[in-house]
Each structure stands twice: as structure tokens, then as C-alpha cells.
Design a protein around this motif. Structure first.
Motif, PDB file in Angstrom:
ATOM      1  N   HIS A   1      10.197  -4.232  21.640  1.00 37.25           N
ATOM      2  CA  HIS A   1       8.998  -3.409  21.707  1.00 37.25           C
ATOM      3  C   HIS A   1       8.845  -2.658  20.398  1.00 37.25           C
ATOM      4  O   HIS A   1       9.786  -2.581  19.594  1.00 37.25           O
ATOM      5  N   MET A   2       7.655  -2.135  20.179  1.00 36.26           N
ATOM      6  CA  MET A   2       7.385  -1.404  18.946  1.00 36.26           C
ATOM      7  C   MET A   2       6.606  -0.132  19.257  1.00 36.26           C
ATOM      8  O   MET A   2       5.936  -0.039  20.280  1.00 36.26           O
ATOM      9  N   VAL A   3       6.714   0.820  18.349  1.00 35.05           N
ATOM     10  CA  VAL A   3       5.789   1.943  18.283  1.00 35.05           C
ATOM     11  C   VAL A   3       5.025   1.802  16.975  1.00 35.05           C
ATOM     12  O   VAL A   3       5.625   1.647  15.909  1.00 35.05           O
ATOM     13  N   LEU A   4       3.696   1.815  17.055  1.00 34.34           N
ATOM     14  CA  LEU A   4       2.850   1.811  15.872  1.00 34.34           C
ATOM     15  C   LEU A   4       2.427   3.243  15.602  1.00 34.34           C
ATOM     16  O   LEU A   4       1.967   3.947  16.516  1.00 34.34           O
ATOM     17  N   ALA A   5       2.592   3.686  14.359  1.00 34.71           N
ATOM     18  CA  ALA A   5       2.291   5.066  13.986  1.00 34.71           C
ATOM     19  C   ALA A   5       1.469   5.082  12.707  1.00 34.71           C
ATOM     20  O   ALA A   5       1.867   4.483  11.704  1.00 34.71           O
ATOM     21  N   ASN A   6       0.327   5.750  12.772  1.00 35.39           N
ATOM     22  CA  ASN A   6      -0.540   5.885  11.599  1.00 35.39           C
ATOM     23  C   ASN A   6      -0.857   7.367  11.416  1.00 35.39           C
ATOM     24  O   ASN A   6      -1.241   8.035  12.378  1.00 35.39           O
ATOM     25  N   PRO A   7      -0.718   7.897  10.198  1.00 32.87           N
ATOM     26  CA  PRO A   7      -0.917   9.341   9.995  1.00 32.87           C
ATOM     27  C   PRO A   7      -2.373   9.778   9.973  1.00 32.87           C
ATOM     28  O   PRO A   7      -2.668  10.909   9.579  1.00 32.87           O
ATOM     29  N   GLY A   8      -3.277   8.903  10.367  1.00 32.09           N
ATOM     30  CA  GLY A   8      -4.674   9.277  10.417  1.00 32.09           C
ATOM     31  C   GLY A   8      -5.413   9.076   9.118  1.00 32.09           C
ATOM     32  O   GLY A   8      -6.428   9.723   8.865  1.00 32.09           O
ATOM     33  N   ILE A   9      -4.899   8.162   8.294  1.00 30.87           N
ATOM     34  CA  ILE A   9      -5.553   7.883   7.016  1.00 30.87           C
ATOM     35  C   ILE A   9      -5.685   6.378   6.837  1.00 30.87           C
ATOM     36  O   ILE A   9      -4.931   5.597   7.417  1.00 30.87           O
ATOM     37  N   GLY A  10      -6.657   5.976   6.033  1.00 30.05           N
ATOM     38  CA  GLY A  10      -6.784   4.587   5.616  1.00 30.05           C
ATOM     39  C   GLY A  10      -6.269   4.428   4.202  1.00 30.05           C
ATOM     40  O   GLY A  10      -6.307   5.372   3.402  1.00 30.05           O
ATOM     41  N   VAL A  11      -5.757   3.262   3.887  1.00 29.68           N
ATOM     42  CA  VAL A  11      -5.248   2.972   2.543  1.00 29.68           C
ATOM     43  C   VAL A  11      -5.955   1.731   2.021  1.00 29.68           C
ATOM     44  O   VAL A  11      -6.068   0.724   2.728  1.00 29.68           O
ATOM     45  N   SER A  12      -6.422   1.791   0.788  1.00 32.44           N
ATOM     46  CA  SER A  12      -7.111   0.661   0.166  1.00 32.44           C
ATOM     47  C   SER A  12      -6.101  -0.390  -0.281  1.00 32.44           C
ATOM     48  O   SER A  12      -5.216  -0.105  -1.091  1.00 32.44           O
ATOM     49  N   THR A  13      -6.242  -1.602   0.254  1.00 30.57           N
ATOM     50  CA  THR A  13      -5.334  -2.682  -0.144  1.00 30.57           C
ATOM     51  C   THR A  13      -5.426  -2.976  -1.645  1.00 30.57           C
ATOM     52  O   THR A  13      -4.379  -3.113  -2.305  1.00 30.57           O
ATOM     53  N   PRO A  14      -6.625  -3.101  -2.251  1.00 29.85           N
ATOM     54  CA  PRO A  14      -6.671  -3.319  -3.706  1.00 29.85           C
ATOM     55  C   PRO A  14      -5.978  -2.213  -4.494  1.00 29.85           C
ATOM     56  O   PRO A  14      -5.310  -2.485  -5.504  1.00 29.85           O
ATOM     57  N   ALA A  15      -6.116  -0.953  -4.047  1.00 29.79           N
ATOM     58  CA  ALA A  15      -5.463   0.148  -4.754  1.00 29.79           C
ATOM     59  C   ALA A  15      -3.946   0.016  -4.680  1.00 29.79           C
ATOM     60  O   ALA A  15      -3.239   0.308  -5.659  1.00 29.79           O
ATOM     61  N   VAL A  16      -3.431  -0.413  -3.535  1.00 30.78           N
ATOM     62  CA  VAL A  16      -1.985  -0.597  -3.399  1.00 30.78           C
ATOM     63  C   VAL A  16      -1.502  -1.715  -4.319  1.00 30.78           C
ATOM     64  O   VAL A  16      -0.500  -1.569  -5.026  1.00 30.78           O
ATOM     65  N   PHE A  17      -2.220  -2.841  -4.339  1.00 31.19           N
ATOM     66  CA  PHE A  17      -1.814  -3.942  -5.218  1.00 31.19           C
ATOM     67  C   PHE A  17      -1.888  -3.541  -6.692  1.00 31.19           C
ATOM     68  O   PHE A  17      -1.081  -4.007  -7.499  1.00 31.19           O
ATOM     69  N   ARG A  18      -2.828  -2.686  -7.056  1.00 29.87           N
ATOM     70  CA  ARG A  18      -2.904  -2.248  -8.453  1.00 29.87           C
ATOM     71  C   ARG A  18      -1.676  -1.452  -8.862  1.00 29.87           C
ATOM     72  O   ARG A  18      -1.319  -1.422 -10.051  1.00 29.87           O
ATOM     73  N   ARG A  19      -1.035  -0.802  -7.922  1.00 28.69           N
ATOM     74  CA  ARG A  19       0.173  -0.024  -8.224  1.00 28.69           C
ATOM     75  C   ARG A  19       1.442  -0.879  -8.203  1.00 28.69           C
ATOM     76  O   ARG A  19       2.523  -0.383  -8.515  1.00 28.69           O
TER      77      ARG A  19
END
Length: 302
Positions: free
Chosen positions: A171-189
Motif C-alpha cells: 500500500h502507499m500514502v500519496l502526499a502533496n504539499p499543496g503546490i504544483g511543480v513545472s516539469t520543464p522547470a525541473v528538467f532545466r535544473r
């Protein structure tokens, strides 16, 4: 009152248990080597009867407010791709129940588009795996794996799929801090695009603890570091989830910001989610089971 649906299809959350970025292609896409599973929870796509003033797509649910029913919506895009691939197919009005956070690294939009393809194929009596796979590829790199919605090893840009058999129950727990993250921005880093791939052969796991030990020792998410630079709170979510009683392993999924925690049973996952919810009211938390093989099935209700 909303009209009763004719049929519905679950768009299950996609979780990257591991995500290795192993190269960059001349066309700019990154080559990946990833282990993917699906949860028995997600968005819901429904076909509904046409109303006197019908709209192609209605959006409801807890995360509906952040999503528009425009041409870039992957439900509508999937319907248009399907109609172009199968001329004359019936395309009823659709309803999306948006239960997954937006831009959260668990495949929400791609899963919605893939579920739309499954739904329209079932309504039109179409059984054409290769044709639907071609349609799914046009949704983006996650389209084919979300169309399959079963445990997979995904390579290439996500289109080279191998069934991942013999997973133990967990089983899993999914947890999100209430924010969205841009995939292109992550790949740029991302500093290094040519990291080592996963082991050639995957072991057989006797239980969830063995799977967690393998994930810890032999796998990574190469986007986790770049995503933490974009959103430092991700590290706190990982730490809090990993410290929860019963958690065997915690890691960010995809490009973030959702983190999954691996648990051996439903009760320990439920308790962990409830405790974290008390401590972090702004976080989105959901205990989930691993999806059954039939998760992609379309159910007719009308």
C-alpha cells in the motif's frame, strides 16, 4: 442535478517508484528508465447523455477549479485524436471528476487522456490495441503507460514498455504539499542527463520490505534533487512520510511535488495519512492500494 453517466473509466494515479534519466536525444527529449505502478484511485472520466445545450467537457471534483475545458485539456485532446483516428466514431459529452492535484507528478492529465481513449473505444466497440497505443503516444510520453495502467518498466521517452510481473502486495500514502511543480522547470535544473540505468534484470520480491530495500539500494529518482531546488518543501514531505510508523520507503514521484510512502498493509498506510493530515492541514494526503489488473476496465452504467 448532474445526469447519470452512460459509462465511466478510472484514470488511476501513476507513481514512479524509480525514475532514472539516462540520456538526452537529438530532438531534446530525455531518455528514461523508470519503474511505474498505478494506484486504485484517481480521476474519473464519464460519458454522459447529451443535454439540450451540451458542452464537450464538464469538469467537477475537488481540483476542478484549477483546470479549464480548453483545447489543451488532455481529455478533449484525446477525444479529438480518437475522432481523427476512427472517423465516424461516436463522441458523447464527457465529464471529468478531478480528484488528483494538478501538476503533481502522478500522471493526472495523461491518465485522464488515456482513460478517455479506453472509454471511447469501449463505447464504440473498438478493440484495436495498436491503434489506441498510437493515439496514446500523441498525448505525450506518459500516454502509452497510462493507457496500459499496470506495473511497467518504461524506457525510451516512455514508449518502450515491459510488463513488470510478480510485485508483492503493498500500500502507499500519496502526499502533496499543496503546490504544483513545472516539469520543464525541473528538467532545466537537471545537471546531468546521462545517469546510469536501472539493473538489467529486476529481482523477484518476497514482500513489500524486499521491494523497499531494492528501491533504496539500487534505484533513484534523478529529478528529485532538481525538484527540491524548485520547491524545497518536497524534502520536508519526504522526511515526514519516511518517519511515519510503518513506512518502509519514501520518495518523490515523477517530477514532483507528490511523494509516495510504501507501506506493508492498508491499516498502517491509513494511520500514517490520518496523522499527517492532523499535522499538515494544507497537504493533500491519500492512502491507496496498488491497482488491480482490471483497473483500466470501462464500466457501463446506463
Amino acid at each position: 442535478m448532474a445526469s447519470a453517466p452512460l459509462a465511466r473509466a478510472l484514470a488511476p494515479a501513476k507513481i514512479n517508484l524509480a525514475l532514472h534519466v539516462v540520456g538526452r536525444r537529438p530532438d531534446g527529449y530525455h531518455s528514461l528508465d523508470s519503474l511505474v505502478v498505478f494506484a486504485a484511485f484517481g480521476d474519473m472520466i464519464e460519458a454522459v447523455p447529451a443535454a439540450p445545450v451540451a458542452t464537450p467537457l464538464a469538469i467537477e471534483g475537488p481540483f476542478a477549479a484549477g483546470l479549464a475545458a480548453g483545447s489543451d485539456n488532455l481529455v478533449l485532446r484525446a477525444a479529438m485524436i480518437f475522432a481523427a483516428h476512427y472517423p465516424g466514431a461516436a463522441i458523447p459529452p464527457l465529464r471529468l471528476e478531478k480528484n488528483l492535484p494538478l501538476a503533481s507528478g502522478i500522471g493526472g492529465g495523461s491518465a485522464d487522456g488515456a482513460a478517455t481513449l479506453r472509454l471511447l473505444a469501449a463505447l464504440n466497440g473498438i478493440r484495436d490495441e495498436s491503434g489506441l497505443a498510437a493515439c496514446a503516444m500523441k498525448l505525450g510520453a506518459d500516454g502509452p503507460m497510462c493507457l496500459a495502467s499496470r506495473p511497467l518498466r518504461a524506457r525510451g521517452i516512455g514508449e518502450a514498455l515491459t510488463a513488470w510481473e510478480g510485485l508483492p502486495p503493498f500500500h502507499m500514502v500519496l502526499a502533496n504539499p499543496g503546490i504544483g511543480v513545472s516539469t520543464p522547470a525541473v528538467f532545466r535544473r537537471l545537471e546531468r542527463p546521462d545517469n546510469p540505468p536501472l539493473p538489467d534484470a529486476l529481482p523477484v520480491f518476497r514482500d513489500a520490505a524486499a521491494l523497499a530495500a531494492f528501491l533504496e539500494a539500487a534505484t533513484r529518482n534523478d529529478l528529485a534533487g532538481p525538484a527540491r531546488l524548485e520547491a524545497p518543501v518536497i524534502a520536508a514531505v519526504e522526511d515526514r512520510l519516511a518517519a511515519s510508523p510503518g513506512c518502509l520507503f519514501a520518495r518523490m514521484s515523477g517530477s514532483g511535488a507528490t511523494v509516495f510512502g510504501l507501506f506493508p498493509d492498508s491499516e498502517s498506510a491509513r494511520r500514517a495519512a490520518a496523522t499527517l493530515e492532523e499535522q499538515h492541514a494544507s497537504w493533500w494526503l491519500r492512502p491507496v492500494a496498488l491497482a488491480a489488473p482490471s483497473v483500466g476496465a470501462v464500466s457501463r452504467t446506463g
